[in-house]
Design a protein around this motif. Structure first.
Motif, PDB file in Angstrom:
ATOM      1  N   ALA A  28       0.929  -1.356   0.091  1.00 63.79           N
ATOM      2  CA  ALA A  28      -0.065  -0.047   0.063  1.00 63.79           C
ATOM      3  C   ALA A  28       0.699   1.374  -0.046  1.00 63.79           C
ATOM      4  O   ALA A  28       0.511   2.148  -0.620  1.00 63.79           O
ATOM      5  CB  ALA A  28      -1.043   0.054   1.275  1.00 63.79           C
ATOM      6  N   PRO A  29       2.087   1.373   1.041  1.00 59.11           N
ATOM      7  CA  PRO A  29       2.764   2.649   0.703  1.00 59.11           C
ATOM      8  C   PRO A  29       3.180   2.788  -0.397  1.00 59.11           C
ATOM      9  O   PRO A  29       3.499   4.111  -0.784  1.00 59.11           O
ATOM     10  CB  PRO A  29       3.921   2.459   1.812  1.00 59.11           C
ATOM     11  N   ASN A  32       0.677   4.297  -2.614  1.00 56.80           N
ATOM     12  CA  ASN A  32       0.295   5.662  -2.430  1.00 56.80           C
ATOM     13  C   ASN A  32       1.442   6.516  -2.653  1.00 56.80           C
ATOM     14  O   ASN A  32       0.992   7.638  -3.531  1.00 56.80           O
ATOM     15  CB  ASN A  32      -0.070   5.558  -0.899  1.00 56.80           C
ATOM     16  N   ALA A  54      -4.226   1.514  -2.728  1.00 55.84           N
ATOM     17  CA  ALA A  54      -3.839   1.573  -1.550  1.00 55.84           C
ATOM     18  C   ALA A  54      -4.930   1.442  -0.207  1.00 55.84           C
ATOM     19  O   ALA A  54      -4.555   0.518   0.622  1.00 55.84           O
ATOM     20  CB  ALA A  54      -3.054   3.037  -1.198  1.00 55.84           C
ATOM     21  N   VAL A  55      -5.994   2.267  -0.639  1.00 57.47           N
ATOM     22  CA  VAL A  55      -6.819   2.016   0.565  1.00 57.47           C
ATOM     23  C   VAL A  55      -7.791   0.548   0.413  1.00 57.47           C
ATOM     24  O   VAL A  55      -8.180   0.105   1.466  1.00 57.47           O
ATOM     25  CB  VAL A  55      -7.857   3.129   0.604  1.00 57.47           C
ATOM     26  N   HIS A  58      -5.262  -1.470   2.250  1.00 60.13           N
ATOM     27  CA  HIS A  58      -5.167  -0.926   3.625  1.00 60.13           C
ATOM     28  C   HIS A  58      -6.063  -0.058   4.064  1.00 60.13           C
ATOM     29  O   HIS A  58      -5.895   1.235   3.993  1.00 60.13           O
ATOM     30  CB  HIS A  58      -3.352  -0.409   3.747  1.00 60.13           C
ATOM     31  N   ASP A  60      -7.292   1.213   6.571  1.00 61.69           N
ATOM     32  CA  ASP A  60      -7.035   2.231   7.760  1.00 61.69           C
ATOM     33  C   ASP A  60      -6.038   3.151   7.417  1.00 61.69           C
ATOM     34  O   ASP A  60      -5.308   4.036   8.496  1.00 61.69           O
ATOM     35  CB  ASP A  60      -6.715   1.880   8.884  1.00 61.69           C
ATOM     36  N   TYR A  61      -5.664   3.426   5.958  1.00 54.41           N
ATOM     37  CA  TYR A  61      -4.550   4.330   5.698  1.00 54.41           C
ATOM     38  C   TYR A  61      -5.048   5.718   5.486  1.00 54.41           C
ATOM     39  O   TYR A  61      -5.350   6.122   4.438  1.00 54.41           O
ATOM     40  CB  TYR A  61      -3.777   3.735   4.429  1.00 54.41           C
ATOM     41  N   ALA A  64      -3.445   7.805   2.515  1.00 51.55           N
ATOM     42  CA  ALA A  64      -3.881   7.449   1.064  1.00 51.55           C
ATOM     43  C   ALA A  64      -5.299   7.849   0.703  1.00 51.55           C
ATOM     44  O   ALA A  64      -5.793   8.154  -0.284  1.00 51.55           O
ATOM     45  CB  ALA A  64      -3.937   5.969   1.067  1.00 51.55           C
ATOM     46  N   ASP A  92      -7.656   9.422  11.393  1.00 48.26           N
ATOM     47  CA  ASP A  92      -6.762  10.018  12.038  1.00 48.26           C
ATOM     48  C   ASP A  92      -7.098  11.523  12.619  1.00 48.26           C
ATOM     49  O   ASP A  92      -6.908  12.375  11.748  1.00 48.26           O
ATOM     50  CB  ASP A  92      -5.214  10.104  11.389  1.00 48.26           C
TER      51      ASP A  92
END
Length: 198
Positions: A28-29, A32, A54-55, A58, A60-61, A64, A92
């Motif tokens: 995922a990173p 992104n 990416a999402v 992941h 919860d990223y 992204a 977040d």
């Protein structure tokens, strides 16, 4: 790839990120970061699938989700962008860029009053962000809240005293508030810094 991105060598960074994805397709990173570099090159339609992936990989990223919102906003899909920023902020709650970008998207869709709490939250989370304060001040001014706008422009001047834009906007706000002498001080500073006064 990260070093190349940080040094502004975006095209080269993309090549390395594509190679990294070939080696590890479910990372995922990397998706992104590839999307982020494509967005920097002004290619939101090409960037968006990488943020989507990416999402998906992941969920919860938060970063992204926020970047996905930026790509959607640049493609004119503002409602979807707002939902992406909302999800980033939910994941977040201390992510100022998510709140700020959410506010910008709302302003661009002519919903400035809805944007204000998000812009205020971004400033609360990142009080030393002068360009965010300048933008927030502009929105406050557009809503007729000149004294509040002047407070944001003054904070921007304090944080970035070489910003002609911040001096100019503070001068305009002060002039509108009838504080002419103080206004002229900032408008003069704006002129000296290369920003034209009215």
């Amino acid at each position: 790839a990260i070093a190349l991105t940080e040094s502004g060598r975006t095209e080269e960074a993309i090549t390395h990120l594509q190679a990294a994805l070939h080696l590890k397709p479910d990372h995922a990173p990397v998706e992104n970061n590839l999307g982020d570099n494509l967005l920097r090159l002004g290619r939101p339609a090409v960037a968006l699938p990488h943020f989507e992936r990416a999402v998906q990989l992941h969920p919860d990223y938060a970063v992204a989700h926020c970047n996905r919102g930026l790509a959607l906003a640049r493609l004119g899909r503002v409602e979807e962008a707002c939902r992406a920023f909302a999800e980033a902020a939910r994941l977040d709650p201390r992510y100022p860029e998510a709140e700020f970008n959410w506010g910008v998207a709302l302003v661009e869709s002519k919903r400035a009053a809805e944007a204000l709490p998000h812009l205020a939250r971004a400033i609360q989370l990142a009080p030393r962000w002068p360009s965010a304060r300048t933008y927030f001040g502009r929105v406050l001014a557009s809503e007729g809240r000149l004294a509040d706008a002047a407070d944001q422009f003054r904070a921007a001047v304090d944080l970035a005293p070489d910003s002609g834009e911040a001096h100019f906007l503070l001068g305009k706000a002060l002039r509108a508030l009838g504080r002419t002498t103080e206004a002229e001080t900032h408008l003069d500073a704006a002129r000296q810094l290369g920003t034209a006064a009215p």
